[in-house]
Design an enzyme around this catalytic site. Structure first.
Site, PDB file in Angstrom:
ATOM      1  N   THR A  97       0.875  -1.177   0.000  1.00  0.00           N
ATOM      2  CA  THR A  97       0.000   0.000   0.000  1.00  0.00           C
ATOM      3  C   THR A  97       0.909   1.222   0.000  1.00  0.00           C
ATOM      4  O   THR A  97       1.561   1.514   1.005  1.00  0.00           O
ATOM      5  CB  THR A  97      -0.903   0.012   1.247  1.00  0.00           C
ATOM      6  OG1 THR A  97      -1.647  -1.208   1.274  1.00  0.00           O
ATOM      7  CG2 THR A  97      -1.872   1.187   1.192  1.00  0.00           C
ATOM      8  N   LYS A 172      -7.713   1.497  -2.936  1.00  0.00           N
ATOM      9  CA  LYS A 172      -7.308   1.039  -1.596  1.00  0.00           C
ATOM     10  C   LYS A 172      -7.472   2.180  -0.578  1.00  0.00           C
ATOM     11  O   LYS A 172      -7.822   1.975   0.582  1.00  0.00           O
ATOM     12  CB  LYS A 172      -5.860   0.539  -1.646  1.00  0.00           C
ATOM     13  CG  LYS A 172      -5.213   0.268  -0.310  1.00  0.00           C
ATOM     14  CD  LYS A 172      -5.658  -1.023   0.363  1.00  0.00           C
ATOM     15  CE  LYS A 172      -5.044  -1.118   1.757  1.00  0.00           C
ATOM     16  NZ  LYS A 172      -5.195  -2.385   2.413  1.00  0.00           N
ATOM     17  N   LYS A 240       0.537   5.211   8.119  1.00  0.00           N
ATOM     18  CA  LYS A 240       1.096   5.387   6.772  1.00  0.00           C
ATOM     19  C   LYS A 240      -0.033   5.562   5.762  1.00  0.00           C
ATOM     20  O   LYS A 240      -0.028   6.493   4.954  1.00  0.00           O
ATOM     21  CB  LYS A 240       1.946   4.162   6.404  1.00  0.00           C
ATOM     22  CG  LYS A 240       2.185   3.994   4.900  1.00  0.00           C
ATOM     23  CD  LYS A 240       2.991   2.733   4.594  1.00  0.00           C
ATOM     24  CE  LYS A 240       2.277   1.413   4.750  1.00  0.00           C
ATOM     25  NZ  LYS A 240       1.340   1.045   3.708  1.00  0.00           N
TER      26      LYS A 240
HETATM   27  P1  NAP Z   1       5.385  -6.522   7.431  1.00  0.00           P
HETATM   28  O1  NAP Z   1       4.931  -7.778   8.089  1.00  0.00           O
HETATM   29  O2  NAP Z   1       5.972  -5.436   8.263  1.00  0.00           O
HETATM   30  O3  NAP Z   1       6.467  -6.948   6.299  1.00  0.00           O
HETATM   31  C1  NAP Z   1       7.069  -5.998   5.486  1.00  0.00           C
HETATM   32  C2  NAP Z   1       7.922  -6.719   4.476  1.00  0.00           C
HETATM   33  O4  NAP Z   1       8.579  -5.759   3.631  1.00  0.00           O
HETATM   34  C3  NAP Z   1       9.043  -7.546   5.123  1.00  0.00           C
HETATM   35  O5  NAP Z   1       9.291  -8.654   4.310  1.00  0.00           O
HETATM   36  C4  NAP Z   1      10.207  -6.554   5.108  1.00  0.00           C
HETATM   37  O6  NAP Z   1      11.465  -7.196   5.159  1.00  0.00           O
HETATM   38  C5  NAP Z   1       9.993  -5.913   3.759  1.00  0.00           C
HETATM   39  N1  NAP Z   1      10.608  -4.580   3.643  1.00  0.00           N
HETATM   40  C6  NAP Z   1      10.175  -3.428   4.230  1.00  0.00           C
HETATM   41  N2  NAP Z   1      10.999  -2.416   3.893  1.00  0.00           N
HETATM   42  C7  NAP Z   1      11.949  -2.936   3.089  1.00  0.00           C
HETATM   43  C8  NAP Z   1      13.076  -2.381   2.416  1.00  0.00           C
HETATM   44  N3  NAP Z   1      13.379  -1.077   2.511  1.00  0.00           N
HETATM   45  N4  NAP Z   1      13.837  -3.207   1.687  1.00  0.00           N
HETATM   46  C9  NAP Z   1      13.538  -4.522   1.596  1.00  0.00           C
HETATM   47  N5  NAP Z   1      12.488  -5.111   2.204  1.00  0.00           N
HETATM   48  C10 NAP Z   1      11.706  -4.316   2.944  1.00  0.00           C
HETATM   49  O7  NAP Z   1       4.232  -5.855   6.568  1.00  0.00           O
HETATM   50  P2  NAP Z   1       2.915  -6.537   5.960  1.00  0.00           P
HETATM   51  O8  NAP Z   1       1.859  -6.540   6.992  1.00  0.00           O
HETATM   52  O9  NAP Z   1       3.289  -7.803   5.261  1.00  0.00           O
HETATM   53  O10 NAP Z   1       2.505  -5.397   4.899  1.00  0.00           O
HETATM   54  C11 NAP Z   1       3.196  -5.262   3.656  1.00  0.00           C
HETATM   55  C12 NAP Z   1       2.447  -4.226   2.817  1.00  0.00           C
HETATM   56  O11 NAP Z   1       1.086  -4.646   2.638  1.00  0.00           O
HETATM   57  C13 NAP Z   1       2.379  -2.825   3.455  1.00  0.00           C
HETATM   58  O12 NAP Z   1       2.443  -1.844   2.462  1.00  0.00           O
HETATM   59  C14 NAP Z   1       1.016  -2.843   4.150  1.00  0.00           C
HETATM   60  O13 NAP Z   1       0.495  -1.544   4.318  1.00  0.00           O
HETATM   61  C15 NAP Z   1       0.208  -3.661   3.151  1.00  0.00           C
HETATM   62  N6  NAP Z   1      -0.967  -4.361   3.738  1.00  0.00           N
HETATM   63  C16 NAP Z   1      -0.877  -5.006   4.926  1.00  0.00           C
HETATM   64  C17 NAP Z   1      -2.013  -5.640   5.447  1.00  0.00           C
HETATM   65  C18 NAP Z   1      -1.977  -6.381   6.783  1.00  0.00           C
HETATM   66  O14 NAP Z   1      -3.056  -6.728   7.290  1.00  0.00           O
HETATM   67  N7  NAP Z   1      -0.807  -6.650   7.366  1.00  0.00           N
HETATM   68  C19 NAP Z   1      -3.210  -5.610   4.759  1.00  0.00           C
HETATM   69  C20 NAP Z   1      -3.267  -4.959   3.535  1.00  0.00           C
HETATM   70  C21 NAP Z   1      -2.129  -4.335   3.038  1.00  0.00           C
HETATM   71  P3  NAP Z   1      12.083  -7.659   6.598  1.00  0.00           P
HETATM   72  O15 NAP Z   1      11.506  -9.008   6.861  1.00  0.00           O
HETATM   73  O16 NAP Z   1      13.546  -7.686   6.372  1.00  0.00           O
HETATM   74  O17 NAP Z   1      11.676  -6.622   7.610  1.00  0.00           O
END
Ligand code: NAP
Length: 297
Positions: A97, A172, A240
């Site tokens: 997102t 979104k 965010k």
């Molecule tokens: P998360 O659990 O915090 O995981 C983030 C992922 O991105 C991890 O694999 C992290 O790597 C990687 N990452 C972040 N910054 C990076 C960088 N600069 N370089 C390389 N890798 C990087 O987040 P998430 O919940 O999966 O969410 C991911 C995305 O989906 C976000 O944009 C979020 O807003 C969106 N989203 C989330 C949800 C939800 O319910 N969680 C629902 C809809 C949308 P590391 O493992 O090394 O930290």
């Protein structure tokens, strides 16, 4: 079946990449923190790459699910980034997102005219990713989206082409505007029920079967009663998303009276130390104010 690369195995990406493998695709993954990628391989099989560039080199379709605009740009054109390995005719699909602006920047400035891009943010939370039941908002050319959709079917409950590149992110934003108001409504209802001496669980269960029902109420009221706030989508991520919404609303010149207020409430939750709590923690904020008769420092 396609050769795909998946970059970013967080709460969302980890199970999503697993669904791609289960659907029969040839999957290679990369994650910044390597042990998560190793855990993924132990759980599902599949291949690990040593960099985003190497993952992209072996794939026709590259998917990303990282964090913010700057994280997406980093995995794309950092040293050993995806762009260093992306094939001339590749399709890039982004599930993060992020802003609509960065999506347009990627499509218009970073990719060649032969490479395709689809912004494909998702809704449905971590549970939706685990169950393969996500709603996906696809922005891109009709050809690019038609190429993406059979891949996304591995974890989509619903997906639709909503417009050109950036439109997926705009859709979104609509989702996040709706969700923010609903969560505050559920939190206020529960806070009121408690103050009125009602059986909160009983009342919320009834409300959930009437006109006040919502996904948030049905899926979160029991955990909110138990003061459990570790159920997926984190407050830091919501902040965010609502910052992105506010910036886009300013750009469009549209008034959103409630969304900035809820964004401020989430700032309070962050000050309370709840950045990694899930978004239903707006109830905890109300309870904190009730006991402290003021905002947390
Ligand atoms: P998360 O659990 O915090 O995981 C983030 C992922 O991105 C991890 O694999 C992290 O790597 C990687 N990452 C972040 N910054 C990076 C960088 N600069 N370089 C390389 N890798 C990087 O987040 P998430 O919940 O999966 O969410 C991911 C995305 O989906 C976000 O944009 C979020 O807003 C969106 N989203 C989330 C949800 C939800 O319910 N969680 C629902 C809809 C949308 P590391 O493992 O090394 O930290």
């Amino acid at each position: 079946m396609a050769a795909v690369a998946f970059i970013g195995l967080g709460n969302m990406g980890f199970p999503m990449a697993g669904h791609l493998l289960a659907a029969g695709h040839d999957v290679v993954v990369w994650n910044r923190t390597r042990h998560k990628a190793e855990q993924w391989q132990t759980q599902y099989g599949g291949k690990l790459a040593d960099s985003p560039a190497l993952a992209a080199q072996s794939a026709d379709i590259v998917l990303t699910c990282v964090g913010r605009d700057e994280d997406l740009l980093e995995v794309l054109h950092g040293e050993s980034g995806i762009l260093k390995g992306l094939k001339p005719q590749a399709l890039l699909i982004d599930h993060s997102t992020v802003s609509a602006e960065v999506s347009r920047q990627i499509a218009q400035q970073l990719l060649s005219s032969q490479q395709q891009f689809v912004d494909a943010p998702v809704s449905g939370g971590q549970q939706g990713a685990i169950n393969g039941q996500l709603s996906i908002f696809c922005g891109g050319s009709p050809e690019a989206v038609a190429r993406a959709q059979p891949i996304l079917a591995a974890y989509a409950k619903a997906q639709a082409h909503v417009g050109p590149v950036g439109a997926g992110q705009l859709a979104k934003m609509v989702n996040q505007i709706c969700v923010a108001g609903v969560i505050q409504g559920v939190a206020e209802g529960m806070h009121f029920a408690e103050a009125a001496g009602l059986d909160v669980a009983q009342v919320m269960s009834l409300v959930g079967q009437g006109a006040g029902a919502s996904w948030q109420l049905i899926n979160r009221h029991q955990t909110m009663i138990r003061d459990e706030y570790d159920h997926g989508f984190a407050v830091d991520w919501m902040r965010k998303d609502l910052d992105i919404v506010e910036a886009e609303a300013r750009r469009l010149g549209v008034q959103l009276p409630l969304t900035p207020v809820i964004n401020d409430f989430y700032r309070d939750v962050q000050r309370m130390g709840g950045g990694r709590w899930d978004t239903s923690s707006l109830l905890k904020r109300l309870q904190e104010f009730a006991t402290n008769t003021g905002k947390p420092d």
